[in-house]
Scaffold this active site. Structure first.
Site, PDB file in Angstrom:
ATOM      1  N   GLU A 163       0.831  -1.216   0.000  1.00  0.00           N
ATOM      2  CA  GLU A 163       0.000   0.000   0.000  1.00  0.00           C
ATOM      3  C   GLU A 163       0.859   1.257   0.000  1.00  0.00           C
ATOM      4  OE1 GLU A 163      -2.943   0.408   3.095  1.00  0.00           O
ATOM      5  OE2 GLU A 163      -3.929   2.058   2.023  1.00  0.00           O
ATOM      6  N   GLU A 194     -12.842   2.295   2.568  1.00  0.00           N
ATOM      7  CA  GLU A 194     -12.165   2.525   3.837  1.00  0.00           C
ATOM      8  C   GLU A 194     -12.631   3.858   4.398  1.00  0.00           C
ATOM      9  OE1 GLU A 194      -7.703   1.250   5.042  1.00  0.00           O
ATOM     10  OE2 GLU A 194      -7.814   2.948   3.718  1.00  0.00           O
TER      11      GLU A 194
HETATM   12 MN    MN Z   1      -5.760   2.476   2.904  1.00  0.00          MN
END
Ligand code: MN
Length: 295
Positions: A147, A241
């Site tokens: 990420e 998210e």
């Molecule tokens: Mn994230």
């Protein structure tokens, strides 16, 4: 069509048996394909119980984490690197035990604001550990997502281009760039450009607003994002998210700086996000089709 998921922190702050069942059942009820389970502390997840809930509600899972600084595999200290590799192995075991398809997040460095830049030795240490982890993950068909996050959460991967470079350096074909619209909005020179730059290396996507609240209520140009995803024919998972001070996981929430209450009704938030993402995916495909006909 991309599989759509939701981060567990939309529902619950911990992973007790009751919290697990709540998060899994609510995600399934709204029609999400999978739930993303944070495993900052892999020992806090009862994998047998979690797998049972996932099977009961017929929903998939992915696992995400960031390394604490004393387990930073991009450190130059071999002991710290070894602790980090042990933690990643632990998280990978958990990922396999619950039948999750992806392990992603800040797997390549500490999940913290660094007070110094990355070092060449540190990046090499990180790439070597990730190669060993990825090769083990491959045996269980688990994809690894690195990420890319903003400068206050790592000093190693802040842009998609840096993500691609790292993926190539690790050199396993199950390692992908994991982009997140919230972080891209801070660091990239253009959201669509960053996505096009990742192309086939993109394997996981987080959709979050600029303030981490309701999609469409912040500053992010989601049309640019979903049009670019359609253009590169991205077919991987997309996870919603969002964080609010209404649902707190002390460790994660504090690193992320979740000080404000942006929502209280998890169900309304998640339902809205799912519809929003589905509409944006459809619009992205149509935008791209229109562009293609014009070209
Ligand atoms: Mn994230």
């Amino acid at each position: 069509m991309n599989k759509l998921g939701v981060h567990a922190l939309v529902w619950v702050g911990g992973w007790s048996h009751k919290e697990c069942e709540t998060a899994v059942s609510k995600s399934a009820e709204l029609g999400f394909d999978y739930i993303e389970i944070p495993a900052l502390d892999p020992s806090s997840v009862d994998t047998k119980h979690t797998l049972k809930q996932l099977e009961k509600y017929e929903i998939g899972a992915t696992v995400s984490l960031g390394l604490p600084l004393d387990c930073d595999i991009s450190s130059e200290d071999p002991e710290v690197v070894a602790r980090g590799e042990a933690m990643l192995n632990d998280a990978l075991r958990l990922t396999g035990e619950i039948g999750a398809t992806h392990m992603c997040g800040i797997l390549y460095s500490g999940f913290a604001k660094y007070m110094q830049p990355k070092t060449e030795r540190g990046v090499q240490n990180s790439a070597e550990v990730l190669f060993r982890i990825a090769e083990k993950a491959k045996l269980e068909n688990i994809a690894i997502g690195l990420e890319v996050v903003n400068r206050y959460e790592t000093n190693l991967l802040n842009t998609g281009a840096e993500g691609v470079e790292m993926v190539k350096r690790v050199g396993s074909d199950n390692v992908y760039v994991h982009l997140d619209s919230y972080h891209m909005h801070i660091e990239e020179s253009g959201l669509g450009n960053a996505i096009r730059g990742c192309a086939d290396h993109l394997g996981y996507f987080h959709i979050g607003e600029s303030h981490r609240g309701y999609l469409g209520s912040g500053n992010i140009d989601f049309q640019d994002i979903f049009s670019a995803l359609a253009e590169i024919a991205y077919s991987g998972p997309i996870t919603f998210e969002s964080f609010s001070s209404a649902v707190v996981a002390p460790q994660l929430s504090n690193i992320l700086g979740i000080w404000r209450n942006l929502w209280e009704d998890s169900e309304d938030l998640a339902r809205h996000a799912k519809t929003y993402m589905e509409e944006q995916i459809k619009a992205g495909i149509e935008t791209h089709r229109d562009n293609r006909f014009r070209a």
